[in-house]
Design a protein around this motif. Sequence first.
Motif, PDB file in Angstrom:
ATOM      1  N   UNK A 219       0.839  -1.206   0.000  1.00 27.92           N
ATOM      2  CA  UNK A 219       0.000   0.000   0.000  1.00 27.92           C
ATOM      3  C   UNK A 219       0.872   1.253   0.000  1.00 27.92           C
ATOM      4  N   UNK A 220       1.965   1.216   0.758  1.00 28.28           N
ATOM      5  CA  UNK A 220       2.878   2.353   0.781  1.00 28.28           C
ATOM      6  C   UNK A 220       3.496   2.568  -0.596  1.00 28.28           C
ATOM      7  N   UNK A 221       3.894   1.481  -1.255  1.00 25.86           N
ATOM      8  CA  UNK A 221       4.491   1.634  -2.581  1.00 25.86           C
ATOM      9  C   UNK A 221       3.452   2.097  -3.607  1.00 25.86           C
ATOM     10  N   UNK A 222       2.190   1.743  -3.399  1.00 28.95           N
ATOM     11  CA  UNK A 222       1.104   2.240  -4.261  1.00 28.95           C
ATOM     12  C   UNK A 222       1.065   3.766  -4.205  1.00 28.95           C
ATOM     13  N   UNK A 223       1.084   4.293  -2.996  1.00 28.55           N
ATOM     14  CA  UNK A 223       1.072   5.751  -2.823  1.00 28.55           C
ATOM     15  C   UNK A 223       2.350   6.358  -3.392  1.00 28.55           C
ATOM     16  N   UNK A 224       3.480   5.752  -3.106  1.00 28.95           N
ATOM     17  CA  UNK A 224       4.764   6.294  -3.573  1.00 28.95           C
ATOM     18  C   UNK A 224       4.875   6.256  -5.095  1.00 28.95           C
ATOM     19  N   UNK A 225       4.289   5.237  -5.728  1.00 27.29           N
ATOM     20  CA  UNK A 225       4.318   5.167  -7.187  1.00 27.29           C
ATOM     21  C   UNK A 225       3.498   6.286  -7.793  1.00 27.29           C
ATOM     22  N   UNK A 226       2.330   6.543  -7.201  1.00 31.36           N
ATOM     23  CA  UNK A 226       1.528   7.671  -7.671  1.00 31.36           C
ATOM     24  C   UNK A 226       2.301   8.975  -7.513  1.00 31.36           C
ATOM     25  N   UNK A 227       2.905   9.172  -6.343  1.00 26.92           N
ATOM     26  CA  UNK A 227       3.640  10.416  -6.111  1.00 26.92           C
ATOM     27  C   UNK A 227       4.829  10.533  -7.074  1.00 26.92           C
ATOM     28  N   UNK A 228       5.457   9.413  -7.377  1.00 27.41           N
ATOM     29  CA  UNK A 228       6.603   9.431  -8.281  1.00 27.41           C
ATOM     30  C   UNK A 228       6.190   9.844  -9.701  1.00 27.41           C
ATOM     31  N   UNK A 229       5.031   9.374 -10.147  1.00 22.56           N
ATOM     32  CA  UNK A 229       4.536   9.775 -11.469  1.00 22.56           C
ATOM     33  C   UNK A 229       4.423  11.290 -11.581  1.00 22.56           C
ATOM     34  N   UNK A 230       4.014  11.912 -10.489  1.00 24.08           N
ATOM     35  CA  UNK A 230       3.851  13.367 -10.503  1.00 24.08           C
ATOM     36  C   UNK A 230       5.195  14.066 -10.277  1.00 24.08           C
TER      37      UNK A 230
END
Length: 429
Positions: A219-230
């Motif tokens: 779940x943490x990597x899900x959030x971090x992946x979204x943030x990384x895209x931005x």
Amino acid sequence: MLQRRQFSVLALSPLVARAQTPPVTVLRFAWWGGAARHEATLKSIALFEQQNPGLKIKAEYMGFNGYLERLTTQIAGGSEPDVMQINWAWLAMFSKRGNGFTDLDRYRSLLALDQFSEEDVNSGRVAGKLNALPTAYTARVMLWNKSSFDRAGLQLPKTWDELFAAGPVFKAKLGDNAYPLDGELYDMILLSQAYVQQKYGTPYVDPLQARVAMSPAAALEWVQTYRRLIAEHVATPLPLRASLGGADKPTEQQQDWVVGNWAGNFTWDSAIPLRAATLDKQQKLVLGDFPSLPGAAVSGMFGRPTVMLGMGRNCKQPELAARFINFMLTDPEAARILGKTRGVPAARSQRDVLVKGNRLPAMELAAHEQIRLQREAGRVPVPAPLFEHARLHKFMREVFETVAYGKTTDQEAARRLVDEGNALLKRIQ
């Protein structure tokens, strides 16, 4: 006396005439859509009525807004339509134990189930009961503006590393307003989930139980992946989209998409015509490969039935309703009328009509084939219907919005996705 008898015969003659008129059977059919879907559906209804003298199908159609609310009220009051178009995820709302709709297995002899794949038929089962049948299947694909990537001097990305590397190049060569990828918030939520599902093997929601399937680390990597895209200039930021006419404004309506500043889209294959329609003549839209991590067992591309047809549990004419559902979903003549107004048909009998008649544009056909191969390889698991439940959808959006606007930490967002997500799933199951 004679005159009196003649009068009696004349008085009765209209009654005799009425008695000879075949009774009218009314079947209610509800759906939502746009003008093209409405027009095609009404024409197909007219053909079915022509083939079945004495039948009148009452068409109850509208746009999507308000449809679910109206249907919810009707189902709760036992006044639902005989046949209705539903979203696949609504099965989890209206038929938690499989009793919300008429079990179509009772009328198998009237349904050409052999025209569907076993997976497509099973997509409409709840607790072993066949609640609905799909009109089509849709999945998320990658669309790229090849002209934009050519201007940036890049090949189209085939891996996640290539996708993330494209962000800084676009910014350096094409400017601050240029991004490799655009999408609404839900698009980016799904794309980020695809990365995590490939890496950890699990989606957000367990498809078999009302619980969060992701571990806290996933779940943490899900959030971090979204943030990384931005953060790495790969995808358009939510605040930017919000400033350009609304965060949910469709990609094809964005001027930066039209002229090629925004060069990609992660979207349903059924949306290809919309995305292509507004590009100016200098742009070239192509279907891309789905990015994958080495050794990933699943693609995470996310697919589900487009829409489905189900029969109300209070239907008084179930045999006739079953025949109508079969006509709409499998009849070749109906296919010629309906085209792809509800997606590329799931039934072979209808899909073959469109293929042979060159009714499917090349890119849409290629996307359909890409999805088919992924499905047959077992790389597109059936998602949990609860994942698209309206309340869970609202919750996920709210969590990721706090990330997009910098109102929370990644750790807190991940905690909420697991803890609050589990609590919500238990309430809505």
